[in-house]
Structure formats: C-alpha cells, structure tokens
Design a protein around this motif. Structure first.
Motif, PDB file in Angstrom:
ATOM      1  N   PHE A 207       0.841  -1.207   0.000  1.00 45.20           N
ATOM      2  CA  PHE A 207       0.000   0.000   0.000  1.00 45.20           C
ATOM      3  C   PHE A 207       0.875   1.255   0.000  1.00 45.20           C
ATOM      4  CE2 PHE A 207      -2.416   2.956   2.933  1.00 45.20           C
ATOM      5  CZ  PHE A 207      -3.388   3.311   2.007  1.00 45.20           C
ATOM      6  N   ASN A 209      -0.433   4.514   0.061  1.00 42.51           N
ATOM      7  CA  ASN A 209      -1.116   5.657   0.687  1.00 42.51           C
ATOM      8  C   ASN A 209      -1.177   6.881  -0.229  1.00 42.51           C
ATOM      9  OD1 ASN A 209      -2.520   6.890   2.712  1.00 42.51           O
ATOM     10  ND2 ASN A 209      -0.732   7.443   3.938  1.00 42.51           N
ATOM     11  N   GLY A 232      -1.497  -3.517  -2.894  1.00 42.53           N
ATOM     12  CA  GLY A 232      -1.910  -3.533  -1.490  1.00 42.53           C
ATOM     13  C   GLY A 232      -2.955  -2.465  -1.218  1.00 42.53           C
ATOM     14  N   HIS A 233      -3.915  -2.774  -0.353  1.00 47.69           N
ATOM     15  CA  HIS A 233      -5.027  -1.842  -0.148  1.00 47.69           C
ATOM     16  C   HIS A 233      -5.062  -1.223   1.236  1.00 47.69           C
ATOM     17  CE1 HIS A 233      -6.304  -5.651   1.395  1.00 47.69           C
ATOM     18  NE2 HIS A 233      -7.447  -5.202   1.829  1.00 47.69           N
ATOM     19  N   GLY A 234      -4.024  -1.476   2.040  1.00 47.97           N
ATOM     20  CA  GLY A 234      -4.003  -0.846   3.353  1.00 47.97           C
ATOM     21  C   GLY A 234      -2.706  -1.184   4.070  1.00 47.97           C
ATOM     22  N   PRO A 235      -2.414  -0.466   5.179  1.00 51.35           N
ATOM     23  CA  PRO A 235      -1.210  -0.762   5.956  1.00 51.35           C
ATOM     24  C   PRO A 235      -1.238  -2.211   6.439  1.00 51.35           C
ATOM     25  CG  PRO A 235      -2.234   1.269   6.713  1.00 51.35           C
ATOM     26  CD  PRO A 235      -3.192   0.636   5.748  1.00 51.35           C
ATOM     27  N   SER A 236      -0.068  -2.802   6.639  1.00 52.17           N
ATOM     28  CA  SER A 236      -0.041  -4.178   7.111  1.00 52.17           C
ATOM     29  C   SER A 236       1.208  -4.414   7.948  1.00 52.17           C
ATOM     30  CB  SER A 236      -0.072  -5.142   5.909  1.00 52.17           C
ATOM     31  OG  SER A 236       1.192  -5.172   5.285  1.00 52.17           O
ATOM     32  N   TYR A 241       6.089  -4.100   3.603  1.00 45.99           N
ATOM     33  CA  TYR A 241       5.367  -2.868   3.959  1.00 45.99           C
ATOM     34  C   TYR A 241       6.192  -2.032   4.941  1.00 45.99           C
ATOM     35  CZ  TYR A 241       1.988   0.505   5.545  1.00 45.99           C
ATOM     36  OH  TYR A 241       1.389   1.693   5.859  1.00 45.99           O
ATOM     37  N   THR A 300      -6.502  -5.284  -8.129  1.00 53.47           N
ATOM     38  CA  THR A 300      -6.712  -4.405  -6.990  1.00 53.47           C
ATOM     39  C   THR A 300      -7.705  -5.075  -6.043  1.00 53.47           C
ATOM     40  OG1 THR A 300      -7.227  -2.149  -6.348  1.00 53.47           O
ATOM     41  CG2 THR A 300      -8.581  -3.075  -8.079  1.00 53.47           C
ATOM     42  N   GLY A 303     -12.215  -6.245  -1.487  1.00 52.33           N
ATOM     43  CA  GLY A 303     -12.600  -6.340  -0.077  1.00 52.33           C
ATOM     44  C   GLY A 303     -12.374  -7.741   0.440  1.00 52.33           C
ATOM     45  N   ASP A 304     -12.709  -7.938   1.706  1.00 53.39           N
ATOM     46  CA  ASP A 304     -12.523  -9.239   2.342  1.00 53.39           C
ATOM     47  C   ASP A 304     -13.850  -9.963   2.479  1.00 53.39           C
ATOM     48  OD1 ASP A 304      -9.895  -8.546   2.754  1.00 53.39           O
ATOM     49  OD2 ASP A 304     -10.192  -7.936   4.840  1.00 53.39           O
ATOM     50  N   ARG A 361     -10.264 -12.439   8.217  1.00 53.20           N
ATOM     51  CA  ARG A 361     -10.449 -12.578   6.779  1.00 53.20           C
ATOM     52  C   ARG A 361     -10.326 -14.044   6.342  1.00 53.20           C
ATOM     53  NH1 ARG A 361      -6.017  -9.839   3.184  1.00 53.20           N
ATOM     54  NH2 ARG A 361      -4.943 -11.832   3.298  1.00 53.20           N
TER      55      ARG A 361
END
Ligand SMILES: [Zn+2]
Length: 372
Positions: A207, A209, A232-236, A241, A300, A303-304, A361
């Motif tokens: 991700f 950002n 990536g779609h968010g912090p991890s 990352y 991309t 969602g989960d 998830r």
C-alpha cells in the motif's frame, strides 16, 4: 559445564565459542550461508557491526550482523563509484519457503567466491532460521504479520524477538545508506506460496497511501519473471510494507511458486529472478521493457470475505488456486444472516482459508485493474 536444562533451552550463540569460530571460518572460506544460519538458529549474542565479524572480498566488505543477516558494502575509493542504492534482499521469513533461501545463497556464494563484484550496499537476510530447521512456515507466530511494531502485541516467542531485531537491522541499514547522499532504497522479500496459483509467480506491491505505483519497478518485476501484481489496499505488518512505509523503499512481497523442501527446487525456474537481483547489486545494466498494461495481470483489492460466526461456510474448494475467477453472481460464502456473491466481472480469490477465527479474513477478493 552446562546442565541439561541450559542445553535444551534456546540460547543465543556466544561468538567466541569454539563451535562458532570454526563454523564462521568455514563460512568465510566456502560461503555456505544456509549452513551457518541453520547451525546458530537462535541468533548471536553479540550482534551488529560491533561484533567485528567481517572480512573483505574483491571490492567489498562482508559483515555478519547476526545469524542469517549479512551486510555487504562496496569498498571503492573513487567518488564517481559512490553507491547510490541500498538494497535489502530477504528470504526465509517463512522457514519452509526454500527456493528464496537458495536464491540468496547463490548470490552470497557468488560474492564470497569473488565471481561477482558488488556495487551497491546490500543486506541479505534469511529470516526465520528456527522455522527453517523444522521445515515449517513458522514456529509460534507468522513472522510476516509482526512488522511495523506488531511484534509488541504478542507473547514471548522466537518470532517476536526476531521481528524486533530484523526491524532494527533494516532500519540501521537504510539510515546508514543516507549518509552517502542521495540514495534509493529497495526491499525485495522473496517467498513461495502454500497453494497453487493461476499465475505461478506474483508480487504484492505494498500500500502506497496515495503515492503512485512505480511503473519502472513493475517493469523490473516483469524482467524477474513476475508479471502478476496485486496492489496492497491498506497498511499491514509485512516485512515489505515495513520498508516501504518507513524508508520509502521500492518494496515487494514476491511469491515465486509453490513451497518445496531444500534441494527439490528447480532453480532454473528462478533464474530470471536471481539474474536480475544479481544485476541490481552489481550495477549491471538492467534492460527493462517500457511498462504496458498488456504485459501484466494487475489486480486491486475489492474487499474481504470475513468469517463472522461459527455458521460461516465457504464454497471454495480447499485446493482452489489463487486468482481463480468466478462469474458474476456466484455464491462464495454464507454466514449468519448474510451471504457473499460476486458482483464484478473477473472477480477472483486470493489466500482463501476457511479455518480462521471469527472476525478474521477468510478470503481476499480482487478484481483486474489497469494503470493509466
Ligand atoms: Zn511466505
């Protein structure tokens, strides 16, 4: 004299111990980094540059910072030759993912045998020696969920300690690189996947950002034989990352195919990856094809699918491959008072796992995308 108790409890290795000195000297002569790492799985009691475990090879200084952590720095007096890149190449974050460990071994072995001359500062990592020795993904905790400080939230175990130390080594490495002036940071974290994948090799691009996805890096991935990319779609809490978010490193988690035991990997299948990483650290010209969407499978996250209750049912076969796609309106799961049906053309699954806790998830749903 040691009693049985101290023999069986995990201990860090004193670098002045005879067994270590012998093994280290053999490593200096023969360059077998896997063997040295596996012999001292718990790590060294004296770590970092201060332990003075270093030696020179043609054009470079090699420093063993800890078990499985090797710093190689070019030694050139010419100012025109100043290293402009700091590169982390990591493997074995999951201990049974042997092909990446063998890739790191090959490059390290070539440096120590003086077959190649390193031109950029590089940190080579074999991430989880304890898991390597038991041929498991991990001993207690999945190491690749523990970065970005997430190791602080769990109980004492090898992986907790190792994540904290790896963060420290990587952080010191990137910070020291900037002392040379303008430097670009890279981190390629090499893995192999547990399950089959419709696309054998793929990479997860951490991700960003809002920062744009780097097309030259995608071209580099393609040159390594990896042309399926999941954005990536968010912090991890992954290792890649960590380097991306904290040190603006060009970073990827790279899945190179299916897990196999040591010695059973067809290394020819990884030759493009090994050659391109070698080209990068030796500053050989990388001939990269200009980015074109048509050369890639880009995905991309949509969602989960989250398991909510014990009534959760997943209608995806356990052996389903990553990136399997389903027609629109396919029922993929049911749970208390809800169901999941696909809604988009090309909607595909990644990392399906019905055996997760409530609230976690079970599947990541992705859709094809393109870059403008
Ligand atoms: Zn892995």
């Amino acid at each position: 004299m040691q009693n049985n108790n101290t023999l069986t409890s995990p201990t860090l290795t004193d670098i002045s111990a005879d067994s270590f000195v012998q093994a280290y000297n053999l490593f200096v002569q023969q360059g077998d980094f896997i063997s040295l790492t596996r012999q001292f799985e718990q790590g060294l009691a004296q770590t970092g540059r201060e332990n003075n475990l270093n030696f020179n090879v043609k054009g470079a200084k090699v420093s063993l910072l800890d078990s499985g952590v090797l710093l190689v720095e070019p030694q050139s007096s010419a100012t025109s030759d100043k290293p402009s890149k700091s590169i982390v190449i990591s493997s074995g974050i999951h201990g049974n993912e042997t092909a990446p460990i063998e890739i790191v071994q090959q490059i390290v072995g070539d440096i120590i045998a003086q077959k190649i001359t390193l031109k950029h500062r590089t940190l080579f990592i074999m991430g989880n020696p304890v898991a390597m020795n038991i041929a498991k993904r991990f001993q207690t905790e999945n190491l690749n969920r523990l970065f970005c400080g997430k190791h602080q939230d769990i109980a004492a175990c090898f992986e907790k300690d190792r994540a904290e130390k790896l963060e420290r080594y990587v952080s010191a490495f990137f910070n020291a690189g900037t002392e040379n002036g303008e430097v670009t940071n890279y981190h390629y974290d090499l893995h192999t996947a547990i399950r089959n994948s419709k696309y054998e090799k793929f990479a997860i691009y951490p991700f960003q950002n809002g920062k744009p996805w780097d097309k030259e890096q995608l071209s580099f991935m393609a040159s390594c034989g990896v042309n399926t990319i999941l954005f990536g779609h968010g912090p991890s809490g992954t290792f890649s990352y960590y380097s991306s978010a904290n040190f603006s490193a060009h970073a990827f988690t790279i899945e190179l195919g299916k897990v196999r035991p040591f010695g059973e990997n067809d290394m020819a299948n990884f030759s493009a990856m090994t050659e391109q990483l070698t080209a990068l650290v030796t500053d050989r010209e990388l001939s990269l094809k200009t980015f074109a969407n048509a050369d890639f499978n880009l995905f991309t996250a949509l969602g989960d699918i989250t398991k909510v209750s014990e009534n959760f049912k997943l209608y995806i076969d356990d052996s389903a491959s990553n990136f399997t796609d389903y027609p629109v309106d396919t029922l993929l799961s049911t749970d208390t008072g809800q169901e999941y049906r696909t809604t988009q053309p090309g909607e595909s699954i990644v990392f399906p796992n019905a055996n997760v806790g409530n609230g976690q998830r079970a599947v990541l749903m992705v859709v094809p995308t393109t870059l403008s």
